[in-house]
Design a protein around this motif. Structure first.
Motif, PDB file in Angstrom:
ATOM      1  N   GLN A   1       2.089  -8.549  -1.622  1.00 58.39           N
ATOM      2  CA  GLN A   1       1.903  -9.670  -1.145  1.00 58.39           C
ATOM      3  C   GLN A   1       2.595 -10.022   0.273  1.00 58.39           C
ATOM      4  O   GLN A   1       2.463 -10.797   1.169  1.00 58.39           O
ATOM      5  CB  GLN A   1       2.394 -10.859  -2.086  1.00 58.39           C
ATOM      6  N   ALA A   2       3.759  -9.198   0.435  1.00 56.20           N
ATOM      7  CA  ALA A   2       4.528  -9.286   1.549  1.00 56.20           C
ATOM      8  C   ALA A   2       3.972  -8.395   2.683  1.00 56.20           C
ATOM      9  O   ALA A   2       4.479  -8.433   3.900  1.00 56.20           O
ATOM     10  CB  ALA A   2       5.873  -8.862   1.336  1.00 56.20           C
ATOM     11  N   ALA A   3       3.104  -7.518   2.364  1.00 54.20           N
ATOM     12  CA  ALA A   3       2.396  -6.614   3.616  1.00 54.20           C
ATOM     13  C   ALA A   3       1.672  -7.445   4.602  1.00 54.20           C
ATOM     14  O   ALA A   3       0.633  -8.040   4.326  1.00 54.20           O
ATOM     15  CB  ALA A   3       1.505  -5.550   2.823  1.00 54.20           C
ATOM     16  N   ASN A   4       2.157  -7.184   5.857  1.00 53.65           N
ATOM     17  CA  ASN A   4       1.390  -7.859   7.013  1.00 53.65           C
ATOM     18  C   ASN A   4       0.190  -7.202   7.615  1.00 53.65           C
ATOM     19  O   ASN A   4      -0.718  -7.690   8.019  1.00 53.65           O
ATOM     20  CB  ASN A   4       2.167  -8.227   8.056  1.00 53.65           C
ATOM     21  N   SER A   5       0.491  -5.787   7.453  1.00 56.67           N
ATOM     22  CA  SER A   5      -0.508  -5.034   8.164  1.00 56.67           C
ATOM     23  C   SER A   5      -0.364  -3.658   7.723  1.00 56.67           C
ATOM     24  O   SER A   5       0.689  -3.379   6.805  1.00 56.67           O
ATOM     25  CB  SER A   5      -0.344  -4.906   9.713  1.00 56.67           C
ATOM     26  N   PHE A   6      -1.006  -2.636   8.078  1.00 51.90           N
ATOM     27  CA  PHE A   6      -0.850  -1.289   7.532  1.00 51.90           C
ATOM     28  C   PHE A   6       0.465  -0.564   8.143  1.00 51.90           C
ATOM     29  O   PHE A   6       1.271   0.069   7.335  1.00 51.90           O
ATOM     30  CB  PHE A   6      -2.085  -0.359   8.210  1.00 51.90           C
ATOM     31  N   GLU A   7       1.028  -1.084   9.245  1.00 54.17           N
ATOM     32  CA  GLU A   7       2.099  -0.218   9.644  1.00 54.17           C
ATOM     33  C   GLU A   7       3.407  -1.337   9.111  1.00 54.17           C
ATOM     34  O   GLU A   7       4.540  -0.800   9.134  1.00 54.17           O
ATOM     35  CB  GLU A   7       2.343  -0.555  11.384  1.00 54.17           C
ATOM     36  N   ASP A   8       3.046  -2.473   8.606  1.00 49.37           N
ATOM     37  CA  ASP A   8       4.291  -3.229   8.157  1.00 49.37           C
ATOM     38  C   ASP A   8       3.904  -3.678   6.814  1.00 49.37           C
ATOM     39  O   ASP A   8       3.686  -4.596   6.221  1.00 49.37           O
ATOM     40  CB  ASP A   8       4.076  -4.771   9.087  1.00 49.37           C
TER      41      ASP A   8
END
Length: 377
Positions: free
Chosen positions: A63-70
């Motif tokens: 749920q804290a993932a903003n993007s593939f790199e983040d």
């Protein structure tokens, strides 16, 4: 040729140096807008490169993932819960993170590790020019893109390298897999990715879910959300939108590109307005004569609007030719300028609107001229 078109074109072409300056002003402003918007499109595409190339029907992410790199770590045991849902055929873990690549000169530079488990839903390198994707199962094998050879040192097939203080061997070389963050992507196996990044066993960045052909994706997505905890279950398009939203608006990168395009449009409008106004002012006697012989206000407005449209079409064609060349030259750049049919149509509409709006000052000037001035001369 209709009389109104003949009149508009003669007014424009009579002073050719001024008309050329008008066209140059339009072209420069549209080129600037094209470059800004093309960079924005290129940036948006590169943000989702990895997501779009993954062979997955659904993504299980923190749920804290903003993007593939983040990304943020999730427990890999969620994989077994996902596999217990009917219709799920695979749930392949992917590990991502940064590591330090040791350059032969003695310096270090960061690389972005992408490690995928075996399976058809995995995330493997593409556009291979040397080696084979199956070679990543060989101990210490990695894949890297040749476009980063200047930064990483000479990238040659079979070369031994050091990543995060550990050995690696280049057994696959790709062409054209570039990162919008400019940090090179490095593909390897799941276990080696954990070793390079320091991610502990039992943890993963994502789970790539593959469904059976007859499965109802929306229904399975709802079941996975109910069965799994502390994660989001997203389609490829949903994860792509989340990533674009984060990088374009959450970091301000998109706002800077939009601002550049807006400033270019405003500058172009001012340049064209000044040129059209000067051209109209030089022909006030002709417009006064037309009014004196009974030409309506709407007719004169159409003449000036037509002048603006002619300028817009010619200026746009010049800008399109140059912008297409810029797009081709930057095709292999770290951040390419992307031209699409939708962008081209939008830029043409913008050019016409910009030129017509610029003609308003000329219309006001003509409407204020007194026809009596013709007979006073």
């Amino acid at each position: 040729m209709p009389l109104i078109l003949r009149l508009a074109s003669r007014n424009l072409f009579q002073d050719r140096p001024r008309f050329a300056g008008n066209i140059i002003g339009i072209a420069i402003s549209i080129i600037l807008v094209t470059v800004q918007m093309g960079l924005l499109l290129g940036f948006a595409r590169m943000i989702t490169t990895m997501i779009q190339h993954a062979s997955a029907d659904l993504w299980i992410v923190s749920q804290a993932a903003n993007s593939f790199e983040d990304a943020a770590l999730i427990d890999e045991y969620q994989r077994f819960r996902a596999l217990s849902v009917g219709g799920v055929t695979e749930a392949v873990p992917v590990v991502t993170g940064f590591a330090q690549w040791s350059v032969p000169t003695g310096t270090k530079t960061p690389v972005f590790i992408v490690g995928s488990g075996a399976g058809t839903a995995g995330l493997r390198p593409w556009n291979l020019i040397e080696g084979d994707v199956r070679a990543l199962s060989v101990p210490d094998a990695v894949a890297i893109d040749r476009s980063y050879s200047d930064r990483l040192g000479t990238i040659s097939y079979g070369a031994h390298v050091e990543i995060g203080g550990q050995r690696g061997r280049i057994l696959a070389v790709t062409d054209g897999i570039r990162s919008f963050t400019t940090t090179p992507y490095l593909f390897t196996s799941l276990d080696r990715a954990r070793n390079y990044t320091g991610i502990p066993p039992g943890k993963a960045s994502f789970l790539l879910v593959r469904l059976s052909p007859a499965a109802d994706r929306d229904a399975i997505k709802a079941q996975l959300r109910a069965k799994l905890s502390d994660v989001d279950v997203l389609t490829t398009d949903e994860f792509s939108r989340r990533s674009r939203s984060f990088w374009l608006f959450g970091t301000g990168a998109g706002a800077a590109l939009f601002a550049g395009a807006l400033l270019a449009s405003l500058a172009g409008t001012v340049i064209v307005a000044q040129t059209l106004y000067a051209s109209t002012k030089d022909h006030l006697d002709e417009f006064a004569t037309l009014r004196a012989i009974g030409a309506s206000a709407s007719y004169l407005r159409m003449v000036i609007a037509l002048q603006a449209v002619i300028s817009a079409v010619i200026g746009f064609l010049v800008a399109l030719a140059i912008s297409t060349g810029v797009a081709k030259m930057t095709a292999d750049a770290a951040l390419p300028v992307v031209m699409t049919p939708g962008l081209t149509f939008g830029l043409f509409a913008l050019t016409v609107i910009m030129c017509v709006v610029s003609g308003f000052s000329s219309i006001i000037k003509v409407m204020r001229v007194d026809p009596v001035t013709v007979f006073a001369q």
